[in-house]
Every structure is written in structure tokens, then in C-alpha cells.
Design an enzyme around this catalytic site. Structure first.
Site: not given
Length: 373
Positions: A175, A179, A254, A285, A309, A354, A356
Site C-alpha cells: 500500500r 492521508r 542494497r 536525502r 546515497e 529490515y 525498525d
């Protein structure tokens, strides 16, 4: 010296297990870490030129809705009141991310009300007539429409994965959050979030402070030649394929390259993380760590920024590449791991996942309670 447990890796997973084993079981633990510091990718330190604390491996925001995890981690730190917001620059204009009502109104130059967003997006989506998405691009377009996809998803995805989204499976995207209001809190569903008041490294100092824990840095487990005896288990938190010497081949990852720079202004970008959606800009970013600690009084004469990068796999693995080939390879390694009764393989690298930070802590506590205690 004889030890009850050997833990390979001083990141969050290994350090939580070391703390529990040492303090709850009062067992002897040796932690070996190939890097020159504890803390894994959560490691933070002070920049010597500016005094600003930064996260060496990218901005880490702690967030959780688990009372159990929150109760555990707050034994070792207090958190400030930082709430994370992410912005993205597209065609030299700044937008909110995830996509919210402000993003949509600003991008399309509209003034939609919340109840008007869904019908508007439905019309955008219907233009493409995609019923069975065959790849990531088609999946994304079927969720948010072509215009928003082209602006905010396509270029960023190409930089992140070094692949055209048409070459990536649709399953990567379950998804895309949209918002229908102006809420800009990135971790909307997190009951608690913030940055450790004293930085992340202090947490690891405390996790590993027991007299029952010894830590050896700059120590590669596979090249470790000192004599030691482990009476119970080895807990390996490195890459699962590396543990088995890549017997079936390497799992793909990656990685990320960071470049830190001092700028002679108090505030460079006005936020802790700015994404860059345009494919022409090589970095994904820019981080500005001073914004993570609004309670601190940093210098007004300078700041630090960190360019991020995405690159091919290097010594540091960040994002597992979840495709059919890697899933089959992982299944083979997991079968081997299950046969090792004296070894536990887990954590982000061990699980090829991955995680959190809160999920890593929860996994470590679960491992302790079900496989060790």
C-alpha cells in the site's frame, strides 16, 4: 576465560540479549564486534567541529506502540519529545511525505477538503485502467495515479534500488499511505516516539555495563583466534549466508553511502530529513541532525548535513532485496540454521530483514524468553 554465551555483534539485537542473559540469568557473556564501536547502525557520536550529535548510519527515530518494548528500553534512557516529519523536494518545490492533503493540494494547485480527496484520486487512478498490476510501477499507479507516482515515487525508487520500477515486482508495494487530512506526523500510529536524550550510544553503554559482560571490538568472529570456551550457545547476529560461508551463494542487499559536511549557517534545511524525489539528483536525502535535539543549544554559527546515497552492496548491508531468488536462498540457509542446536542466528542481518528498532528489541526479548531462558 570461559563463557556461557558468545554473542557475535554489538548491535541492538545482540546487546539486548547480552543484557538479559547477564542480568537475568547472571551468566557470563562475551560480545565480539568487528567494528570499532558498539551500537551497530544505531551508533551516534558528537561531531568534533560543531558539537552536534549525529547518527553515523543515517537518522534513527525510535518509535513504538508496544508497552513491553517501551518499558524495557526506558530502563536505559529517557527520550525527548521529537516527532518525526519527512519532507520531499520535487522540481525544486517542497512537499509533505507521506502524501497528505497538503501534498495533493499543493501539487495539483487545488483546495480540496478531506472528503473530496478519495473521489479525486479515484478519477486519477481510473485514467490508467490498470486492473492487474504486473510490476511496481503499475501497482503504484493503481494506488495513487500517474501524476503523483511520477513526481514522488518513480525517481526515488530508481535511486533506492538501481532498477526501473517496471523491473521490480508489484509485491514490493502493499500500500502507499495517503492521508486525507493535514497530519504530518510520519509515525502516525506510534504511541511513543523520540530521540534518546543522551544519544543512542549511551543506551548501549548501559546495556553492556554488567560485570558479567566482556566486549571485544575490532574483532572479526571468523578471524578470531584467541582460545575461549562457550558452554551453552553462540548467538550470531551477522549475515546468515556469511555464517555458512556462502554455501549456496550470497543474499543480495542494497547499501548506503553517507557524506558529512559542515555548513556555515545555523539551519540549512529546517528539518531533520529532506528527501529528493528527482532522478537527476544522485542522493536520496539530506540529514540535518541538529533538528533531532530541539532541547539542546547548539552553535548558531554552523550546522552539519549528511548526504545519503543508495549504492550496491558494500561492507555494510542495509536493505534486503526481496525477490524470488533471494527468498529461495534464504529458505535453504534457514534450514541449515535450524540444524545448529548450539547456535542462534537472528537480528536484522541474521533474519535477512529490515527491522525498525522496536521490532528488533521485541525479537531479541522473544528470543531470550523462548530459546534461552
Amino acid at each position: 576465560m570461559n563463557y556461557d554465551y558468545l554473542i557475535v555483534g554489538a548491535g541492538l539485537y545482540g546487546s539486548v540479549l547480552a543484557e538479559r542473559i547477564a542480568n537475568d540469568l547472571e551468566a557470563k557473556v562475551l560480545v565480539v564486534e568487528k567494528r570499532s564501536h558498539i551500537g551497530g547502525n544505531c551508533y551516534s557520536k558528537e561531531d568534533k567541529d560543531t558539537g552536534i550529535e549525529y547518527h553515523q548510519y543515517g537518522t534513527h527515530i525510535f518509535h513504538t506502540s508496544s508497552p513491553k518494548v517501551w518499558k524495557y528500553i526506558t530502563q536505559f534512557t529517557e527520550f525527548n519529545g521529537y516527532h518525526h516529519q519527512v519532507l520531499t523536494t520535487c522540481k525544486n518545490k517542497v512537499y509533505q511525505m507521506p502524501i497528505n492533503l497538503e501534498t495533493i493540494n499543493s501539487f495539483f494547485n487545488l483546495n480540496l477538503k478531506p472528503y473530496e480527496v478519495e473521489p479525486f484520486l479515484s478519477k486519477e487512478i481510473a485514467k490508467e485502467k490498470i486492473k492487474r498490476p504486473k510490476n511496481l510501477e503499475e501497482k503504484a499507479v493503481s494506488l495513487i495515479g500517474r501524476s503523483l507516482y511520477e513526481a514522488f515515487i518513480k525517481g526515488y525508487t530508481m535511486k533506492q534500488w538501481d532498477k526501473d520500477p517496471k523491473e521490480l515486482p508489484a509485491s514490493i508495494i502493499k500500500r502507499l499511505p495517503v492521508r486525507f487530512n493535514y497530519n504530518e506526523d510520519y509515525f502516525l500510529d506510534a504511541r511513543w516516539q523520540g530521540i534518546p536524550l543522551e544519544g543512542y550510544t549511551k543506551i548501549f553503554d548501559r546495556l553492556l555495563s554488567s560485570i558479567n559482560i566482556d566486549v571485544e571490538l575490532n574483532c572479526d568472529y571468523f578471524g578470531y583466534c584467541k582460545s575461549f570456551k562457550v558452554s551453552k550457545k553462540i548467538i550470531f547476529t551477522g549475515p546468515i549466508d556469511r555464517y555458512f560461508n556462502y554455501k549456496f551463494g550470497r543474499l543480495d542487499w542494497r547499501s548506503v553511502k553517507f557524506e558529512k559536511s559542515v555548513v556555515d549557517v545555523e539551519d540549512y534545511q529546517g528539518t531533520s530529513v529532506m528527501n529528493y524525489a528527482d532522478i537527476e539528483i544522485p542522493y536520496t536525502r539530506i540529514h540535518e541532525p541538529r533538528h533531532l535535539h530541539p532541547e539542546r543549544r547548539y552553535s548558531k554559527s554552523n550546522s552539519i548535513i549528511i548526504y545519503e546515497e543508495s549504492i550496491s552492496e558494500s561492507e555494510d548491508s542495509y536493505y534486503p532485496i526481496k525477490n524470488e531468488a533471494n527468498e529461495k536462498l534464504l529458505s535453504k540457509y534457514r534450514t541449515l540454521a535450524q540444524e545448529k542446536k548450539d547456535v542462534i542466528i537472528g537480528g536484522r542481518l541474521g533474519d535477512y530483514a529490515y527491522y525498525d528498532m522496536d521490532k528488533t528489541i521485541a525479537a531479541a526479548l522473544h528470543c531470550y524468553e523462548t530459546q534461552i531462558k
